[in-house]
Design an enzyme around this catalytic site. Sequence first.
Site, PDB file in Angstrom:
ATOM      1  N   CYS A 243      50.173 -28.071  29.759  1.00  0.00           N
ATOM      2  CA  CYS A 243      50.299 -28.732  31.060  1.00  0.00           C
ATOM      3  C   CYS A 243      51.531 -29.623  31.097  1.00  0.00           C
ATOM      4  CB  CYS A 243      49.045 -29.530  31.377  1.00  0.00           C
ATOM      5  SG  CYS A 243      48.636 -30.782  30.155  1.00  0.00           S
TER       6      CYS A 243
ATOM      7  N   HIS B  74      46.041 -35.106  30.118  1.00  0.00           N
ATOM      8  CA  HIS B  74      46.435 -33.956  30.943  1.00  0.00           C
ATOM      9  C   HIS B  74      47.540 -34.372  31.905  1.00  0.00           C
ATOM     10  CE1 HIS B  74      46.122 -30.264  33.192  1.00  0.00           C
ATOM     11  NE2 HIS B  74      45.822 -30.916  34.305  1.00  0.00           N
TER      12      HIS B  74
END
Length: 999
Positions: A450, A822
């Site tokens: 990510c 994330h």
Amino acid sequence: MDKIFCGFRTSKHPEAVKRELIRRIADTGSKPQHEDTINNMLQEAVLWVTDGSSEFEENSGMHVYTSWAKSNRATFENFFTKDFLLHLLCDRLQNSSKAITLVHDSMHILQGTSSFLSLCHIIEVKAISFVREHPNILTLKAFCQLMLEFRECIPKGAFTSTFCTTLVQVMSAASSENSQENPDQFVLAVSVIAQLLNHIWQNASTETILQSLKMIFRVISVIDEDFEPSISLGALVKYIPLKFITTVIKNVVADGGVQDTNMTAALIRMIDWLRWPSSQNVDQWVVAFLRGLATVHKYTILVNVTESKVDQVFDMLQYPGIRDPAMKVLEHMLLSFQHSPVAFHQIVDQVPSIVKLLRCENSYGAQECLAKLGELLHCLMFLHAGFPDLYDPILELIKDLAKPSAGLIKLRLAENKWTAQKTEITGYVSKFQPKSETGKTGLINLGNTCYMNSILQALYMCDSFRRDVLDFAPNAQCRLILKLQQTFAFLSHSQRAAYAPGPLLKVARPPWFSSGHQHDCSEFLRYLLDQLHEQELAAMKRRQEGDDFNQEQMEMSSPEHVSPPNIYKSRLRSAQIVNTDVPTKEAVSAEKTPILGIRCLNTFDPTLVERTFGGKMITTFKCLKCNNESSRIESFTDIPLAFPDGSKENITSSSLIGGKSMVQTSDVVDQDSADGHNVEADAGTTKSPEGSDGGIRLNDLVQYYLEPEKLEGDNQYKCDKCNSLQDAERCLKITQAPNYLIVTLLRFSYNIKTQSRSKLFTEVSYPKSLQLPVHCCGTDSDMPLASPRCKVSKSDDGYCQNMLYGLCGVVVHSGTSSECGHYYSYARHSLPVQQKHNCDMETDSLPGSQGPPGGEDTDYLQDKWYLFNDSHVIYSSYSSFSNVTKRFGRDTAYVLLYRKIDADPSTRIDLNESIHPAVLDSPLRTDLRDQVAKDNARYLQEQELEARTLAARRTVNAKPLNSWYKYEDSDDQGGSPGGCGPGGGGFGGMDTSGSRFVY
């Protein structure tokens, strides 16, 4: 009289004489005659009708027959027996159509007699066999006219369905090219047959109609080189109730017994029905079949049918009678064929001639068709952008036609897209998710990637950078940019919901990044830009030196062998003591010669990274003892902003939050202690320069970054003049503003005392517009041209201009450390828009303004935000990320991208104008376009394979169905015309040849 009539047939009299004699003979029948004479006259007249060698004989015999029969009805009733009727129906007569006409007239005369119903029953019993044995279209027309008038003759009960299917079979073999009739007679004959079937269907059961439809599909789906079904079957479509469309298509497309080749043949022949005069509802059936095939993902059939028929359908627009249904089919075929421009480009050459014909016709229908065609062409050029050589002539041709809005174009494309069709027919949920309603393509997370995906999506939305990447000329030395080109091409043109950037990851991942682990997105971004720059620079050097590139050197320059970047990436880390071996300020400015920074920038043209993200900054050191100054120029691609603690003098090495200062412990969460507690509760309010909501303003962080900094204590500066460590002052000034400003908020730190990693959760106010002070040395003549948006002020060493930037991208980190959590991003297109307010008003009079009108809240870019979360893309808003930390305590903005707002109004777009990358960008290179087209075709194949696999599994466990292809007719033992009988086409089983896409 009978002998005279018989001998008259072979006489040599002129035709006029014969006509007069025939009239007299016919009139004689009204006079009393002997019964034998009547019978002989009727018998001879029948021979004239059934065996006549000319039309004169046939018509003369019919005239005499009807006259004598009407005048002698009682005798005629005895003459027209069941055996005589069977003779006319069953024997092979030369003029079978006239024989049926004779039967028709006889039934008129006998109507109401005692024998009438028995004669009708005989016709009813022999109807099926008669139709099979007499396929001549005029004979069938006469027979159907007989039944339309005397409906007692129509087969009843179970035979009704057989009679209908037999008529369909015979019609399929009828062709005007193979018959003696002219086209008008052929069309009229077919219409009569269709009318009879319509009457039967209106009064028959649903099962009877379905059996007829099965036979139609069976006939048109047959594969036989010696048999081509007649397009006359198209005449039946307008009589088929539209309520059967759903039932028929649901059964046909889900029938495992229908092979791809047979389905393709059926659909191609249905499209040919559009050529039948006054065809009605054919377009609805064709489009419904196309949509039905899309629901079960049989894309191979759709591709083959579209590519083979689209040019013929387009050619039908020149014929007024079939223009409207042809346009409806054409629209769906082309608007649904979105994975490749092949189908559209097949008709491009025909567009001028069709447009010219429609303009010349000057009828209402032609003008309506022209308007629809113009809208369709705009939609297709929007969808398949990137071919100016093909589209420029078309745009010139239709410039006077109304252009549909971007919203309407997107709606039309979304409605017709194959992968957007509802899947009620299939009965399962596909693993292939539809593309986001935004039209944007996501990026698949390849295992804690990510950090890369969020950066790539933000960079992709930087429109000028994306265009320059896609326009970059291929070079073997620039491997990274080639893979970035590939990724951007797929993001623009892929039909997948998300693209897997595996090829880019292999060359873009820093060597010290571990596969499968989370990493710092800011570090990845700096490495990515540095490698893009260095590879392009190396290619420039090679071209300048004229050396051939060595394959071994190319291998050694791959990311697996590259050392960590140390040349072009930003060195502006405030905690580091800069190198004092730099030129003096006087040497820099006095002679106005190019200043060399980390390398000689004027040797080569600027690289892609330099043009887009590159800026320059001058760092000046002033010894506080001797006042000696030294300066150096550095290039930068990002500005790291640290959070202040209210004091810049007390800097130690025990706590490095962004390397510049200490922060309050209430704002920091240690990674090792973050598990299991509420981060939002720990993230206190910072006691630093405050925005209107109590948080830090980004503009204040920029000013804090550029404020002079004292170097003292352990951080003293070594003065060359004093030749010793001295207290000093360091000053940073930006001298060249980048087109895109990357701002990194230094939220992560490593505490030396506690040996732990920490994250700062201080809230920051992110303005829609940001001002960046840019200094330039010189006299009044060197003063930059001022924009109403950019305030210019004079200083001791030159001029300072506040350059205006608009926020276009934000990368958010969710978690407590750079090594976990994330990343996702918010972004919007970065093309400035026209402002509605007066931009020339005095900026000082605006509340909260520091230069540009409206201050930080003024927005110069379209307020259309997207949230990119790996493969998930949705619409979003400015307020969504500006308050993200309030809603989710662990989520904080980390990297921000700002776009410089140009003073030139010609560079701006309308506020509501739709931004479509495929339209804005230059045409894709052929190799990139082919890669995307092949992958789009592969994507359709993958969906099709999934659908077929699941359908096959269901078929194994399902009860046997009455196949629409393997139609059984126990009464049809002789087989159908042209090899249409059971097994005639080699049916049974699935098509094992597999799906093929050829480009």
